[in-house]
Design a protein around this motif. Structure first.
Motif, mmCIF file in Angstrom:
data_model
loop_
_atom_site.group_PDB
_atom_site.id
_atom_site.type_symbol
_atom_site.label_atom_id
_atom_site.label_comp_id
_atom_site.label_asym_id
_atom_site.label_seq_id
_atom_site.Cartn_x
_atom_site.Cartn_y
_atom_site.Cartn_z
ATOM 1 N N ARG A 23 0.895 -1.102 0.060
ATOM 2 C CA ARG A 23 0.112 -0.087 0.005
ATOM 3 C C ARG A 23 0.845 1.382 0.138
ATOM 4 N NH1 ARG A 23 -2.348 0.718 5.142
ATOM 5 N NH2 ARG A 23 -0.565 2.158 5.460
ATOM 6 N N THR A 26 2.584 1.812 -3.396
ATOM 7 C CA THR A 26 1.541 2.479 -4.362
ATOM 8 C C THR A 26 1.294 3.802 -4.054
ATOM 9 O OG1 THR A 26 0.515 0.289 -4.572
ATOM 10 C CG2 THR A 26 -0.668 2.097 -5.317
ATOM 11 N N ASN A 31 3.347 1.380 -8.455
ATOM 12 C CA ASN A 31 2.221 0.626 -8.533
ATOM 13 C C ASN A 31 2.419 -1.025 -8.208
ATOM 14 O OD1 ASN A 31 -0.610 0.042 -8.455
ATOM 15 N ND2 ASN A 31 -0.579 -0.355 -10.759
ATOM 16 N N VAL A 32 1.872 -1.353 -7.081
ATOM 17 C CA VAL A 32 2.025 -2.785 -6.732
ATOM 18 C C VAL A 32 0.928 -3.593 -7.500
ATOM 19 C CG1 VAL A 32 2.219 -4.475 -4.845
ATOM 20 C CG2 VAL A 32 3.497 -2.324 -4.723
ATOM 21 N N GLU A 33 1.031 -4.282 -8.539
ATOM 22 C CA GLU A 33 0.045 -5.171 -9.109
ATOM 23 C C GLU A 33 -0.534 -6.248 -8.402
ATOM 24 O OE1 GLU A 33 1.403 -5.574 -13.075
ATOM 25 O OE2 GLU A 33 0.573 -3.813 -13.811
ATOM 26 N N LEU A 160 5.607 -5.416 -9.469
ATOM 27 C CA LEU A 160 5.577 -3.906 -9.738
ATOM 28 C C LEU A 160 5.310 -3.334 -11.020
ATOM 29 C CD1 LEU A 160 8.937 -2.985 -7.500
ATOM 30 C CD2 LEU A 160 6.372 -3.112 -6.662
#
Length: 166
Positions: A23, A26, A31-33, A160
């Motif tokens: 979190r 991000t 952005n952590v997918e 990522l």
């Protein structure tokens, strides 16, 4: 791009859990997918101590073990491992536990004797292919404590998103 949490910890001191870190990353623009846990897939396995080992009356290769698994009374477990001995600290799958292959542990009769759990090998926990005998644990802890996250690799891998402007 995939990176492991242990690799990240070599360069940055991190105390947050994997979900909080994802979190935060991000929120900072990375952005952590997805997050993948590489922890062994078992639940309900506790630290136990073998108190007594006797020969099974109805089988040459089985033993009857009395195991302290932290409950109100010791458990009677039928074991086929050749290396089981009194005094060993072992991984015990108690009733209701689910092992790596999806096997759910329940009370059952083995050659006429009730077994109240299972003393586990590395292969039964999904730690390796070694199934030649049970694991002898050498770390301290109270009998009955959960072994989830304490055995094997408990690594997280972050997927990522690499943006074009980075």
């Amino acid at each position: 791009m995939k990176i492991g949490l242990s690799w990240l910890k070599r360069y940055v001191p991190i105390e947050e859990d994997a979900a909080t870190l994802a979190r935060d990353l991000t929120m900072f623009g990375v952005n952590v997918e997805g997050i993948e846990s590489l922890a062994p897939a078992f639940t309900g396995v506790v630290l136990g101590k073998v108190l007594e080992v006797t020969k099974h009356p109805g089988a040459d290769r089985l033993s009857l073990c009395t195991v302290d698994a932290g409950g109100a009374r010791p458990l009677g477990i039928v074991c086929g491992a050749p290396n089981v001995a009194a005094g060993m600290r072992v991984a015990v799958a108690v009733e209701g536990a689910v092992l790596a292959g999806g096997l759910r542990i329940k009370k059952s009769k083995i050659r006429g004797v009730v077994s109240e759990g299972m003393i586990c090998s590395e292969s039964e926990l999904g730690l390796s292919e070694n199934h030649g005998g049970i694991i002898s644990l050498d770390f301290d802890g109270k009998t009955g404590m959960s072994l989830e996250g304490k055995l094997g690799q408990s690594e997280y891998v972050f997927d990522l998103e690499v943006t074009p402007n980075r």
